[in-house]
Structure formats: structure tokens, C-alpha cells
Design a protein around this motif. Sequence first.
Motif, PDB file in Angstrom:
ATOM      1  N   LYS B  56      -4.496   1.743  32.509  1.00  0.00           N
ATOM      2  CA  LYS B  56      -3.720   2.192  31.356  1.00  0.00           C
ATOM      3  C   LYS B  56      -2.560   3.030  31.868  1.00  0.00           C
ATOM      4  O   LYS B  56      -2.766   4.001  32.592  1.00  0.00           O
ATOM      5  CB  LYS B  56      -4.588   3.011  30.409  1.00  0.00           C
ATOM      6  CG  LYS B  56      -3.808   3.545  29.196  1.00  0.00           C
ATOM      7  CD  LYS B  56      -4.653   4.480  28.348  1.00  0.00           C
ATOM      8  CE  LYS B  56      -5.635   3.722  27.496  1.00  0.00           C
ATOM      9  NZ  LYS B  56      -6.332   4.603  26.526  1.00  0.00           N
ATOM     10  N   GLY B  57      -1.359   2.630  31.482  1.00  0.00           N
ATOM     11  CA  GLY B  57      -0.193   3.456  31.769  1.00  0.00           C
ATOM     12  C   GLY B  57       0.087   4.345  30.571  1.00  0.00           C
ATOM     13  O   GLY B  57      -0.120   3.941  29.426  1.00  0.00           O
ATOM     14  N   SER B  58       0.558   5.564  30.824  1.00  0.00           N
ATOM     15  CA  SER B  58       0.859   6.455  29.711  1.00  0.00           C
ATOM     16  C   SER B  58       1.982   7.414  30.087  1.00  0.00           C
ATOM     17  O   SER B  58       2.124   7.802  31.250  1.00  0.00           O
ATOM     18  CB  SER B  58      -0.377   7.245  29.294  1.00  0.00           C
ATOM     19  OG  SER B  58      -0.828   8.035  30.365  1.00  0.00           O
ATOM     20  N   ASN B  59       2.749   7.784  29.075  1.00  0.00           N
ATOM     21  CA  ASN B  59       3.869   8.712  29.298  1.00  0.00           C
ATOM     22  C   ASN B  59       4.466   9.066  27.942  1.00  0.00           C
ATOM     23  O   ASN B  59       4.641   8.193  27.082  1.00  0.00           O
ATOM     24  CB  ASN B  59       4.943   8.065  30.171  1.00  0.00           C
ATOM     25  CG  ASN B  59       6.057   9.020  30.552  1.00  0.00           C
ATOM     26  OD1 ASN B  59       5.853  10.229  30.590  1.00  0.00           O
ATOM     27  ND2 ASN B  59       7.228   8.483  30.838  1.00  0.00           N
ATOM     28  N   LYS B  60       4.759  10.321  27.724  1.00  0.00           N
ATOM     29  CA  LYS B  60       5.426  10.806  26.498  1.00  0.00           C
ATOM     30  C   LYS B  60       4.708  10.368  25.233  1.00  0.00           C
ATOM     31  O   LYS B  60       5.339  10.136  24.201  1.00  0.00           O
ATOM     32  CB  LYS B  60       6.874  10.289  26.446  1.00  0.00           C
ATOM     33  CG  LYS B  60       7.747  10.740  27.596  1.00  0.00           C
ATOM     34  CD  LYS B  60       9.160  10.203  27.430  1.00  0.00           C
ATOM     35  CE  LYS B  60      10.043  10.635  28.592  1.00  0.00           C
ATOM     36  NZ  LYS B  60      11.426  10.108  28.460  1.00  0.00           N
ATOM     37  N   GLY B  61       3.396  10.234  25.286  1.00  0.00           N
ATOM     38  CA  GLY B  61       2.620   9.834  24.121  1.00  0.00           C
ATOM     39  C   GLY B  61       2.492   8.330  23.956  1.00  0.00           C
ATOM     40  O   GLY B  61       1.745   7.856  23.101  1.00  0.00           O
ATOM     41  N   PHE B  62       3.207   7.555  24.768  1.00  0.00           N
ATOM     42  CA  PHE B  62       3.095   6.102  24.748  1.00  0.00           C
ATOM     43  C   PHE B  62       1.972   5.667  25.693  1.00  0.00           C
ATOM     44  O   PHE B  62       1.735   6.292  26.724  1.00  0.00           O
ATOM     45  CB  PHE B  62       4.407   5.451  25.209  1.00  0.00           C
ATOM     46  CG  PHE B  62       5.550   5.605  24.251  1.00  0.00           C
ATOM     47  CD1 PHE B  62       6.385   6.710  24.320  1.00  0.00           C
ATOM     48  CD2 PHE B  62       5.790   4.644  23.288  1.00  0.00           C
ATOM     49  CE1 PHE B  62       7.454   6.861  23.441  1.00  0.00           C
ATOM     50  CE2 PHE B  62       6.851   4.777  22.412  1.00  0.00           C
ATOM     51  CZ  PHE B  62       7.683   5.880  22.481  1.00  0.00           C
ATOM     52  N   GLU B  63       1.302   4.564  25.323  1.00  0.00           N
ATOM     53  CA  GLU B  63       0.253   4.012  26.165  1.00  0.00           C
ATOM     54  C   GLU B  63       0.328   2.490  26.143  1.00  0.00           C
ATOM     55  O   GLU B  63       0.767   1.894  25.152  1.00  0.00           O
ATOM     56  CB  GLU B  63      -1.139   4.399  25.645  1.00  0.00           C
ATOM     57  CG  GLU B  63      -1.464   5.846  25.733  1.00  0.00           C
ATOM     58  CD  GLU B  63      -2.881   6.119  25.241  1.00  0.00           C
ATOM     59  OE1 GLU B  63      -3.436   7.168  25.601  1.00  0.00           O
ATOM     60  OE2 GLU B  63      -3.422   5.282  24.495  1.00  0.00           O
TER      61      GLU B  63
END
Lengths: 118, 112
Positions: B56-63
Motif C-alpha cells: 500500500k502506498g500512502s501520502n497526504k491522506g491518499f492511499e
Amino acid sequence: DVKVTQSSRYLVKRTGEKVFLECVQDMDHENMFWYRQDPGLGLRLIYFSYDVKMKEKGDIPEGYSVSREKKERFSLILESASTNQTSMYLCASSSTSNKRERLGETQYFGPGTRLLVL
Amino acid sequence: GNSVTQMEGPVTLSEEAFLTINCTYTATGYPSLFWYVQYPGEGLQLLLKATKADDKGSNKGFEATYRKETTSFHLEKGSVQVSDSAVYFCAFSNTGFQKLVFGTGTRLLVSP
């Protein structure tokens, strides 16, 4: 921070002119790329380079050439501009230093050059 | 051949709404998957990535989760903000020299 700069944000050229688009990166990246971005088509790879003086054709190289004489600089050349080359041109760079993530390296993009050929 | 299919936009949402942007890919081998974002007047920047199945990639609340069985990498955010208005590109790399194959992009418009 990685910085990729492009020589112009906007360019207007006439059909048949020779056009140079310059790209410079400051992170000692081995790989550099030129894309064009068109509405409804996304980004398409024109040429890329994985080392100084090395170049490889991308998906749409026709009508373009490139030059990489120094590691930090990658130039896109339109030998004889045509109206169908009106587009947004994006340069990017990436490193190959992390061999474990050979396919997962991030590409860093410049702000783009919007070229209009009249 | 290699390709990325992502939903056409624009996607129009109100602030704090839930976001899903679908992305499926056709690729040989074991690609790495990416979401890039382009804010108005700027170049692309990496939003998140995943390099192997079930990551799972995630960043700034995005997944986004790498689903090899469905060849998908859907982007989600639980509560969007006006500042998330941008064009989102799904992409993958499955060859040497990190060549990326991009989708056509999905424009997201978030209103207050």
C-alpha cells in the motif's frame, strides 16, 4: 530537493523553424526523459537517456531528436517544427542508484514548456 | 501491449467527500505502480507508489493498494480538500531504465 528546470515556460514558433527545448537537473541523476502531454492522451515518451551521450527512442520519436552532452542537461530538438507538435513538453529525471528499486525509482519533473507552432 | 486505463474526468466533489479514482493496468512481468499529481500550472510530482503485490502506498491522506489479481491500483482519499484539485495520473514501470507508461489522467475538482 531535486530540481528540474526547463528553459522556457511558453514558446511560440513558426512552422519549419528549428526548436530547442533545454532541461537541466541538479541531482546528478543518470536518467533523463522527454514527454509530451496532450489532452486525452496523457503523457507519451519521446526519448530518454540513461547516460551521457546515450539516447533511446521512446514511443513517439518521429520529428524529434535529443542531445545529452553533459550529465545534467538533456535537450529536445524539433528539426523542423510542425503544427502537430504544438503541445506541452515535460522533462524528467531519475536515479538508478537504488538497484533494489530499479523499477520503483521516482521520476522528478520540470514545470513544462508549452509550445505553440503557428 | 502495455497500457493504463483510468477513469475519465472530471470528477467533481464537495469538500470532505470520499474520493476514488480507478486505475487498471496491462503489463508483463512485475511492474512498479505509481500515482503522480499535476497541480495547475506545474509539472508532475510523485504522490505515492508501490513496488510489489499487496503493498500500500500512502501520502497526504491518499492511499492505493497494488492488487495483482485484479491488475488494479485505485486511488482513494477519505476526505478531499479544495487544495486537492489537480490532475491525477496512474502509471507503471516494468522495463529497464524506469520507463513509465501513463494513463490519460483524471481531473479532480473539489468545491468548498
